[in-house]
Write a protein that holds these residues in place. Structure first.
Motif, PDB file in Angstrom:
ATOM      1  N   LEU A  61       0.814  -1.220   0.000  1.00 14.69           N
ATOM      2  CA  LEU A  61       0.000   0.000   0.000  1.00 14.69           C
ATOM      3  C   LEU A  61       0.848   1.270   0.000  1.00 14.69           C
ATOM      4  O   LEU A  61       0.313   2.351  -0.254  1.00 14.69           O
ATOM      5  N   ALA A  62       2.119   1.160   0.287  1.00 12.83           N
ATOM      6  CA  ALA A  62       2.971   2.349   0.409  1.00 12.83           C
ATOM      7  C   ALA A  62       3.024   3.192  -0.866  1.00 12.83           C
ATOM      8  O   ALA A  62       2.895   4.420  -0.799  1.00 12.83           O
ATOM      9  N   PRO A  63       3.213   2.611  -2.076  1.00 14.99           N
ATOM     10  CA  PRO A  63       3.252   3.470  -3.284  1.00 14.99           C
ATOM     11  C   PRO A  63       1.972   4.262  -3.495  1.00 14.99           C
ATOM     12  O   PRO A  63       2.017   5.460  -3.791  1.00 14.99           O
ATOM     13  N   ALA A  64       0.825   3.606  -3.333  1.00 13.09           N
ATOM     14  CA  ALA A  64      -0.443   4.326  -3.500  1.00 13.09           C
ATOM     15  C   ALA A  64      -0.617   5.402  -2.436  1.00 13.09           C
ATOM     16  O   ALA A  64      -1.108   6.507  -2.712  1.00 13.09           O
ATOM     17  N   ALA A  65      -0.205   5.091  -1.203  1.00 11.26           N
ATOM     18  CA  ALA A  65      -0.326   6.083  -0.131  1.00 11.26           C
ATOM     19  C   ALA A  65       0.565   7.286  -0.396  1.00 11.26           C
ATOM     20  O   ALA A  65       0.167   8.440  -0.156  1.00 11.26           O
ATOM     21  N   LEU A  66       1.750   7.065  -0.908  1.00 15.69           N
ATOM     22  CA  LEU A  66       2.653   8.183  -1.215  1.00 15.69           C
ATOM     23  C   LEU A  66       2.078   9.046  -2.339  1.00 15.69           C
ATOM     24  O   LEU A  66       2.173  10.285  -2.292  1.00 15.69           O
ATOM     25  N   VAL A  72      -2.927  14.555  -3.547  1.00 16.97           N
ATOM     26  CA  VAL A  72      -4.232  14.909  -2.997  1.00 16.97           C
ATOM     27  C   VAL A  72      -4.097  15.611  -1.657  1.00 16.97           C
ATOM     28  O   VAL A  72      -4.586  16.746  -1.474  1.00 16.97           O
ATOM     29  N   VAL A  73      -3.451  14.970  -0.709  1.00 17.58           N
ATOM     30  CA  VAL A  73      -3.416  15.509   0.660  1.00 17.58           C
ATOM     31  C   VAL A  73      -2.619  16.803   0.725  1.00 17.58           C
ATOM     32  O   VAL A  73      -3.101  17.816   1.253  1.00 17.58           O
ATOM     33  N   TYR A  74      -1.396  16.810   0.187  1.00 17.45           N
ATOM     34  CA  TYR A  74      -0.574  18.016   0.259  1.00 17.45           C
ATOM     35  C   TYR A  74      -1.203  19.198  -0.472  1.00 17.45           C
ATOM     36  O   TYR A  74      -1.279  20.306   0.085  1.00 17.45           O
ATOM     37  N   PRO A  75      -1.702  19.029  -1.737  1.00 18.08           N
ATOM     38  CA  PRO A  75      -2.362  20.180  -2.379  1.00 18.08           C
ATOM     39  C   PRO A  75      -3.579  20.665  -1.613  1.00 18.08           C
ATOM     40  O   PRO A  75      -3.839  21.878  -1.573  1.00 18.08           O
ATOM     41  N   LEU A  76      -4.342  19.750  -1.009  1.00 17.64           N
ATOM     42  CA  LEU A  76      -5.520  20.175  -0.256  1.00 17.64           C
ATOM     43  C   LEU A  76      -5.123  20.971   0.985  1.00 17.64           C
ATOM     44  O   LEU A  76      -5.731  22.012   1.290  1.00 17.64           O
ATOM     45  N   VAL A  77      -4.101  20.501   1.684  1.00 20.13           N
ATOM     46  CA  VAL A  77      -3.626  21.242   2.856  1.00 20.13           C
ATOM     47  C   VAL A  77      -3.072  22.600   2.441  1.00 20.13           C
ATOM     48  O   VAL A  77      -3.325  23.628   3.089  1.00 20.13           O
ATOM     49  N   ARG A  78      -2.325  22.625   1.351  1.00 21.75           N
ATOM     50  CA  ARG A  78      -1.776  23.882   0.845  1.00 21.75           C
ATOM     51  C   ARG A  78      -2.888  24.845   0.433  1.00 21.75           C
ATOM     52  O   ARG A  78      -2.781  26.062   0.654  1.00 21.75           O
ATOM     53  N   LEU A  79      -3.948  24.313  -0.159  1.00 18.77           N
ATOM     54  CA  LEU A  79      -5.080  25.141  -0.550  1.00 18.77           C
ATOM     55  C   LEU A  79      -5.728  25.793   0.666  1.00 18.77           C
ATOM     56  O   LEU A  79      -6.054  26.989   0.642  1.00 18.77           O
TER      57      LEU A  79
END
Length: 347
Positions: A61-66, A72-79
Protein backbone atom coordinates in the motif's frame (compact mmCIF):
# COMPACT_ATOMS: atom_id res chain seq x y z
CA UNK A 1 -34.36 -66.35 28.34
CA UNK A 2 -30.75 -65.22 28.21
CA UNK A 3 -29.05 -62.89 25.71
CA UNK A 4 -26.77 -64.44 23.05
CA UNK A 5 -24.53 -61.35 22.80
CA UNK A 6 -21.06 -61.30 24.35
CA UNK A 7 -20.93 -59.63 27.71
CA UNK A 8 -19.21 -56.25 27.82
CA UNK A 9 -17.00 -55.67 30.82
CA UNK A 10 -16.91 -52.45 32.79
CA UNK A 11 -13.38 -51.76 31.59
CA UNK A 12 -14.43 -52.03 27.98
CA UNK A 13 -17.37 -49.66 28.52
CA UNK A 14 -15.22 -47.01 30.16
CA UNK A 15 -12.37 -47.17 27.64
CA UNK A 16 -12.21 -44.33 25.06
CA UNK A 17 -13.07 -45.23 21.51
CA UNK A 18 -11.65 -43.99 18.22
CA UNK A 19 -12.37 -44.37 14.57
CA UNK A 20 -15.99 -43.14 14.29
CA UNK A 21 -17.72 -44.16 11.13
CA UNK A 22 -14.56 -44.56 9.17
CA UNK A 23 -13.72 -47.82 10.99
CA UNK A 24 -17.14 -49.39 10.48
CA UNK A 25 -19.23 -51.00 13.23
CA UNK A 26 -16.24 -52.66 14.94
CA UNK A 27 -14.64 -49.36 15.82
CA UNK A 28 -17.28 -48.55 18.40
CA UNK A 29 -16.08 -51.18 20.79
CA UNK A 30 -12.38 -50.78 20.10
CA UNK A 31 -10.28 -49.96 23.12
CA UNK A 32 -7.31 -47.62 22.96
CA UNK A 33 -4.17 -47.80 24.99
CA UNK A 34 -4.40 -44.23 26.24
CA UNK A 35 -6.50 -41.06 26.19
CA UNK A 36 -7.27 -39.37 22.87
CA UNK A 37 -5.03 -36.33 22.35
CA UNK A 38 -6.21 -33.06 20.79
CA UNK A 39 -4.61 -31.51 17.71
CA UNK A 40 -1.06 -30.47 18.22
CA UNK A 41 -0.31 -26.74 18.26
CA UNK A 42 2.86 -27.33 16.34
CA UNK A 43 5.35 -25.63 18.58
CA UNK A 44 5.81 -22.27 20.20
CA UNK A 45 5.64 -19.97 17.15
CA UNK A 46 2.99 -21.74 15.06
CA UNK A 47 0.20 -19.29 15.97
CA UNK A 48 2.24 -16.18 15.36
CA UNK A 49 2.50 -14.21 12.11
CA UNK A 50 5.97 -13.66 10.80
CA UNK A 51 7.22 -10.05 10.77
CA UNK A 52 7.61 -10.19 6.98
CA UNK A 53 4.01 -11.34 6.51
CA UNK A 54 2.62 -8.64 8.78
CA UNK A 55 4.49 -5.90 6.92
CA UNK A 56 3.62 -7.09 3.41
CA UNK A 57 0.27 -5.18 3.19
CA UNK A 58 1.98 -1.98 4.32
CA UNK A 59 4.68 -2.40 1.70
CA UNK A 60 2.11 -3.00 -1.04
CA UNK A 61 0.00 0.00 0.00
CA UNK A 62 2.97 2.35 0.41
CA UNK A 63 3.25 3.47 -3.28
CA UNK A 64 -0.44 4.33 -3.50
CA UNK A 65 -0.33 6.08 -0.13
CA UNK A 66 2.65 8.18 -1.21
CA UNK A 67 0.88 9.18 -4.43
CA UNK A 68 -2.22 10.18 -2.49
CA UNK A 69 -0.14 12.24 -0.09
CA UNK A 70 1.70 13.98 -2.93
CA UNK A 71 -1.22 14.53 -5.31
CA UNK A 72 -4.23 14.91 -3.00
CA UNK A 73 -3.42 15.51 0.66
CA UNK A 74 -0.57 18.02 0.26
CA UNK A 75 -2.36 20.18 -2.38
CA UNK A 76 -5.52 20.17 -0.26
CA UNK A 77 -3.63 21.24 2.86
CA UNK A 78 -1.78 23.88 0.84
CA UNK A 79 -5.08 25.14 -0.55
CA UNK A 80 -6.52 25.56 2.93
CA UNK A 81 -3.40 27.44 4.09
CA UNK A 82 -3.51 29.82 1.10
CA UNK A 83 -7.19 30.53 1.79
CA UNK A 84 -6.12 32.18 5.06
CA UNK A 85 -3.34 34.24 3.45
CA UNK A 86 -3.02 37.45 1.46
CA UNK A 87 -1.65 35.52 -1.48
CA UNK A 88 -1.13 37.48 -4.70
CA UNK A 89 1.47 38.00 -7.40
CA UNK A 90 4.00 39.34 -4.92
CA UNK A 91 3.71 36.20 -2.81
CA UNK A 92 4.46 34.06 -5.86
CA UNK A 93 7.81 35.80 -6.45
CA UNK A 94 8.82 36.42 -2.84
CA UNK A 95 7.37 33.29 -1.30
CA UNK A 96 6.04 35.36 1.60
CA UNK A 97 2.36 35.88 2.35
CA UNK A 98 0.86 37.20 5.54
CA UNK A 99 -2.06 35.53 7.28
CA UNK A 100 -5.32 37.41 7.06
CA UNK A 101 -7.54 35.14 9.11
CA UNK A 102 -11.08 34.85 7.75
CA UNK A 103 -10.83 37.92 5.52
CA UNK A 104 -10.88 35.94 2.28
CA UNK A 105 -13.90 33.94 3.38
CA UNK A 106 -15.68 37.11 4.50
CA UNK A 107 -15.01 38.78 1.15
CA UNK A 108 -16.29 35.75 -0.75
CA UNK A 109 -19.42 35.25 1.35
CA UNK A 110 -20.35 38.93 1.16
CA UNK A 111 -19.70 39.19 -2.58
CA UNK A 112 -22.82 39.96 -4.62
CA UNK A 113 -22.02 37.09 -6.98
CA UNK A 114 -21.74 34.40 -4.29
CA UNK A 115 -25.34 33.25 -3.87
CA UNK A 116 -26.25 33.51 -7.59
CA UNK A 117 -23.16 31.42 -8.41
CA UNK A 118 -24.09 28.83 -5.75
CA UNK A 119 -27.66 28.54 -7.02
CA UNK A 120 -26.54 28.43 -10.64
CA UNK A 121 -23.98 25.71 -9.91
CA UNK A 122 -26.50 23.52 -8.08
CA UNK A 123 -29.13 23.89 -10.82
CA UNK A 124 -26.67 23.23 -13.63
CA UNK A 125 -25.28 20.20 -11.80
CA UNK A 126 -28.79 18.85 -11.22
CA UNK A 127 -29.71 19.28 -14.88
CA UNK A 128 -26.53 17.53 -16.04
CA UNK A 129 -26.95 14.62 -13.63
CA UNK A 130 -30.64 14.17 -14.44
CA UNK A 131 -30.05 14.25 -18.18
CA UNK A 132 -27.11 11.86 -17.91
CA UNK A 133 -28.95 9.32 -15.75
CA UNK A 134 -32.18 9.35 -17.79
CA UNK A 135 -30.45 9.02 -21.17
CA UNK A 136 -27.97 6.49 -19.76
CA UNK A 137 -30.83 4.31 -18.49
CA UNK A 138 -32.48 4.48 -21.90
CA UNK A 139 -29.29 3.50 -23.73
CA UNK A 140 -28.67 0.65 -21.26
CA UNK A 141 -32.17 -0.65 -21.89
CA UNK A 142 -31.57 -0.37 -25.64
CA UNK A 143 -28.38 -2.44 -25.36
CA UNK A 144 -30.32 -5.29 -23.76
CA UNK A 145 -32.64 -5.43 -26.78
CA UNK A 146 -29.98 -5.35 -29.52
CA UNK A 147 -28.31 -8.31 -31.13
CA UNK A 148 -24.70 -9.21 -30.48
CA UNK A 149 -23.27 -7.47 -33.56
CA UNK A 150 -25.24 -4.26 -33.18
CA UNK A 151 -24.65 -4.17 -29.42
CA UNK A 152 -20.91 -4.44 -30.04
CA UNK A 153 -21.00 -1.55 -32.50
CA UNK A 154 -22.97 0.66 -30.11
CA UNK A 155 -20.66 -0.23 -27.21
CA UNK A 156 -17.56 0.66 -29.23
CA UNK A 157 -19.09 3.99 -30.23
CA UNK A 158 -19.92 4.74 -26.60
CA UNK A 159 -16.40 3.91 -25.47
CA UNK A 160 -14.88 6.12 -28.18
CA UNK A 161 -17.13 9.04 -27.18
CA UNK A 162 -16.23 8.53 -23.51
CA UNK A 163 -12.50 8.24 -24.25
CA UNK A 164 -12.33 11.54 -26.16
CA UNK A 165 -10.59 14.24 -24.06
CA UNK A 166 -12.98 16.96 -22.95
CA UNK A 167 -10.76 19.68 -24.42
CA UNK A 168 -10.86 18.03 -27.85
CA UNK A 169 -14.61 17.47 -27.66
CA UNK A 170 -15.12 21.10 -26.58
CA UNK A 171 -13.23 22.28 -29.65
CA UNK A 172 -15.39 20.02 -31.84
CA UNK A 173 -18.48 21.51 -30.18
CA UNK A 174 -17.17 25.01 -30.95
CA UNK A 175 -16.91 24.08 -34.60
CA UNK A 176 -20.42 22.59 -34.64
CA UNK A 177 -22.00 25.75 -33.15
CA UNK A 178 -19.67 28.31 -34.71
CA UNK A 179 -21.24 31.35 -36.43
CA UNK A 180 -20.93 31.50 -40.24
CA UNK A 181 -19.18 28.10 -40.54
CA UNK A 182 -21.01 26.03 -37.92
CA UNK A 183 -22.55 22.79 -39.14
CA UNK A 184 -25.63 23.07 -36.91
CA UNK A 185 -26.41 26.63 -38.02
CA UNK A 186 -26.09 25.50 -41.64
CA UNK A 187 -28.46 22.57 -41.06
CA UNK A 188 -31.06 24.77 -39.34
CA UNK A 189 -30.87 27.24 -42.21
CA UNK A 190 -31.27 24.46 -44.79
CA UNK A 191 -34.55 23.40 -43.16
CA UNK A 192 -36.02 26.76 -44.33
CA UNK A 193 -38.35 26.77 -41.32
CA UNK A 194 -36.59 28.97 -38.75
CA UNK A 195 -35.04 31.44 -41.18
CA UNK A 196 -31.39 32.25 -41.70
CA UNK A 197 -29.27 31.18 -38.69
CA UNK A 198 -25.84 31.10 -40.30
CA UNK A 199 -24.69 34.08 -38.22
CA UNK A 200 -26.25 32.91 -34.96
CA UNK A 201 -23.74 32.91 -32.07
CA UNK A 202 -24.94 30.34 -29.55
CA UNK A 203 -22.59 31.56 -26.83
CA UNK A 204 -24.08 35.07 -26.87
CA UNK A 205 -27.50 34.06 -25.50
CA UNK A 206 -27.89 32.52 -21.98
CA UNK A 207 -30.39 29.85 -23.05
CA UNK A 208 -28.39 28.79 -26.07
CA UNK A 209 -25.16 28.88 -24.06
CA UNK A 210 -26.64 26.48 -21.52
CA UNK A 211 -27.85 24.30 -24.38
CA UNK A 212 -24.41 23.75 -25.87
CA UNK A 213 -22.77 23.25 -22.45
CA UNK A 214 -25.37 20.78 -21.19
CA UNK A 215 -25.44 18.77 -24.42
CA UNK A 216 -21.65 18.49 -24.43
CA UNK A 217 -21.33 17.40 -20.80
CA UNK A 218 -24.22 14.94 -21.04
CA UNK A 219 -22.90 13.54 -24.32
CA UNK A 220 -19.56 12.83 -22.65
CA UNK A 221 -21.06 11.36 -19.45
CA UNK A 222 -23.75 9.10 -20.94
CA UNK A 223 -21.37 6.31 -22.15
CA UNK A 224 -20.05 5.57 -18.66
CA UNK A 225 -23.51 5.51 -17.11
CA UNK A 226 -25.03 3.48 -19.95
CA UNK A 227 -22.32 0.81 -19.97
CA UNK A 228 -22.30 0.56 -16.17
CA UNK A 229 -26.07 0.18 -15.97
CA UNK A 230 -26.06 -2.32 -18.84
CA UNK A 231 -23.45 -4.43 -17.03
CA UNK A 232 -25.61 -4.41 -13.89
CA UNK A 233 -28.81 -5.10 -15.83
CA UNK A 234 -27.29 -8.07 -17.62
CA UNK A 235 -26.77 -9.75 -14.23
CA UNK A 236 -30.52 -9.90 -13.49
CA UNK A 237 -31.80 -13.47 -13.78
CA UNK A 238 -34.07 -13.88 -16.85
CA UNK A 239 -36.41 -16.07 -14.79
CA UNK A 240 -37.87 -12.92 -13.20
CA UNK A 241 -38.86 -11.52 -16.59
CA UNK A 242 -40.25 -14.90 -17.69
CA UNK A 243 -42.41 -15.05 -14.57
CA UNK A 244 -43.58 -11.49 -15.17
CA UNK A 245 -44.47 -12.28 -18.77
CA UNK A 246 -46.48 -15.33 -17.67
CA UNK A 247 -48.38 -13.13 -15.23
CA UNK A 248 -49.25 -10.76 -18.07
CA UNK A 249 -47.08 -7.84 -16.86
CA UNK A 250 -46.24 -5.17 -19.40
CA UNK A 251 -42.71 -4.15 -20.30
CA UNK A 252 -42.97 -0.96 -18.26
CA UNK A 253 -44.34 -2.87 -15.25
CA UNK A 254 -41.48 -5.37 -15.35
CA UNK A 255 -38.97 -2.56 -15.71
CA UNK A 256 -40.44 -0.75 -12.71
CA UNK A 257 -40.91 -3.83 -10.51
CA UNK A 258 -37.87 -5.92 -11.49
CA UNK A 259 -35.20 -3.84 -13.22
CA UNK A 260 -35.25 -0.66 -11.16
CA UNK A 261 -34.98 -2.36 -7.73
CA UNK A 262 -32.09 -4.47 -9.02
CA UNK A 263 -30.34 -1.40 -10.45
CA UNK A 264 -30.83 0.73 -7.31
CA UNK A 265 -27.29 0.28 -5.86
CA UNK A 266 -25.68 0.89 -9.26
CA UNK A 267 -27.90 3.91 -9.90
CA UNK A 268 -26.88 5.33 -6.54
CA UNK A 269 -23.20 4.86 -7.34
CA UNK A 270 -23.31 6.46 -10.80
CA UNK A 271 -25.43 9.30 -9.42
CA UNK A 272 -22.80 10.09 -6.78
CA UNK A 273 -20.03 10.02 -9.37
CA UNK A 274 -22.05 12.19 -11.75
CA UNK A 275 -22.69 14.79 -9.05
CA UNK A 276 -18.97 14.96 -8.25
CA UNK A 277 -17.92 15.22 -11.89
CA UNK A 278 -20.61 17.66 -13.02
CA UNK A 279 -20.20 19.90 -9.98
CA UNK A 280 -16.54 20.36 -10.91
CA UNK A 281 -17.04 20.88 -14.66
CA UNK A 282 -14.63 23.54 -15.87
CA UNK A 283 -13.05 22.89 -19.28
CA UNK A 284 -16.29 22.63 -21.23
CA UNK A 285 -17.80 25.82 -19.79
CA UNK A 286 -14.61 27.83 -20.02
CA UNK A 287 -13.81 26.83 -23.60
CA UNK A 288 -17.37 27.34 -24.88
CA UNK A 289 -18.66 30.39 -22.97
CA UNK A 290 -15.93 31.55 -20.52
CA UNK A 291 -18.69 32.06 -17.98
CA UNK A 292 -20.71 34.35 -20.19
CA UNK A 293 -22.72 35.92 -21.53
CA UNK A 294 -22.80 38.41 -18.65
CA UNK A 295 -21.86 35.69 -16.10
CA UNK A 296 -24.90 33.61 -17.09
CA UNK A 297 -22.80 30.41 -17.04
CA UNK A 298 -20.50 31.47 -14.19
CA UNK A 299 -20.27 28.44 -11.87
CA UNK A 300 -18.10 27.88 -8.81
CA UNK A 301 -15.34 26.30 -10.88
CA UNK A 302 -15.25 29.22 -13.32
CA UNK A 303 -15.45 31.76 -10.50
CA UNK A 304 -12.53 30.12 -8.72
CA UNK A 305 -10.43 30.33 -11.87
CA UNK A 306 -11.38 33.95 -12.57
CA UNK A 307 -10.58 35.10 -9.04
CA UNK A 308 -7.29 33.22 -8.95
CA UNK A 309 -5.78 33.60 -12.41
CA UNK A 310 -7.59 36.60 -13.87
CA UNK A 311 -7.84 38.83 -10.80
CA UNK A 312 -4.67 37.31 -9.24
CA UNK A 313 -6.50 37.03 -5.89
CA UNK A 314 -5.24 33.55 -5.11
CA UNK A 315 -6.34 33.72 -1.50
CA UNK A 316 -9.96 34.38 -2.46
CA UNK A 317 -9.78 31.73 -5.18
CA UNK A 318 -8.53 29.22 -2.60
CA UNK A 319 -11.37 30.20 -0.25
CA UNK A 320 -13.93 29.61 -3.03
CA UNK A 321 -12.36 26.21 -3.73
CA UNK A 322 -12.57 25.24 -0.05
CA UNK A 323 -16.22 26.32 0.08
CA UNK A 324 -16.91 24.32 -3.09
CA UNK A 325 -15.36 21.24 -1.49
CA UNK A 326 -17.52 21.63 1.61
CA UNK A 327 -20.70 22.07 -0.45
CA UNK A 328 -19.84 19.01 -2.53
CA UNK A 329 -19.23 17.02 0.64
CA UNK A 330 -22.63 18.01 2.00
CA UNK A 331 -24.38 17.15 -1.28
CA UNK A 332 -22.84 13.68 -1.52
CA UNK A 333 -22.59 12.68 2.17
CA UNK A 334 -26.16 11.36 2.35
CA UNK A 335 -25.81 9.25 -0.77
CA UNK A 336 -22.40 7.94 0.31
CA UNK A 337 -23.88 6.82 3.65
CA UNK A 338 -26.70 5.03 1.81
CA UNK A 339 -24.19 3.39 -0.52
CA UNK A 340 -22.09 2.15 2.41
CA UNK A 341 -25.17 0.82 4.20
CA UNK A 342 -26.39 -1.01 1.12
CA UNK A 343 -22.94 -2.56 0.73
CA UNK A 344 -22.95 -3.73 4.36
CA UNK A 345 -26.40 -5.27 3.92
CA UNK A 346 -25.18 -7.25 0.92
CA UNK A 347 -22.33 -8.80 2.94
Amino acid sequence: MTSTADPVTDAEQSAPVTGGRAGGGRARGRRTDGPVQGPSRGGRGAGRRSPVGSRAPLVLLAPAALLLLALVVYPLVRLVVISFQDYGLRAIFTGQAGFTGLTNYTDVLTDASFWPVILRTVLVTGAMVLGTIVIGMGVAQLLTRLGVAMRTVVSVVLVLAWAMPNVASSLVWQWLFQPFYGVLNWLITQLRVFGDHTQDNWASHPGQAYTIVLTLVIWQAVPFVALTLYAAQSQIAPEYYEAGALDGASVWTMYRAITLPALAPTLLLVSILSVIWDFNVFNQIWLLTRGGPEEATLTLGIWTFVQSFVSNAYGQGAAIAVISTLILGVLTSYYIRRLVRSGEEDL
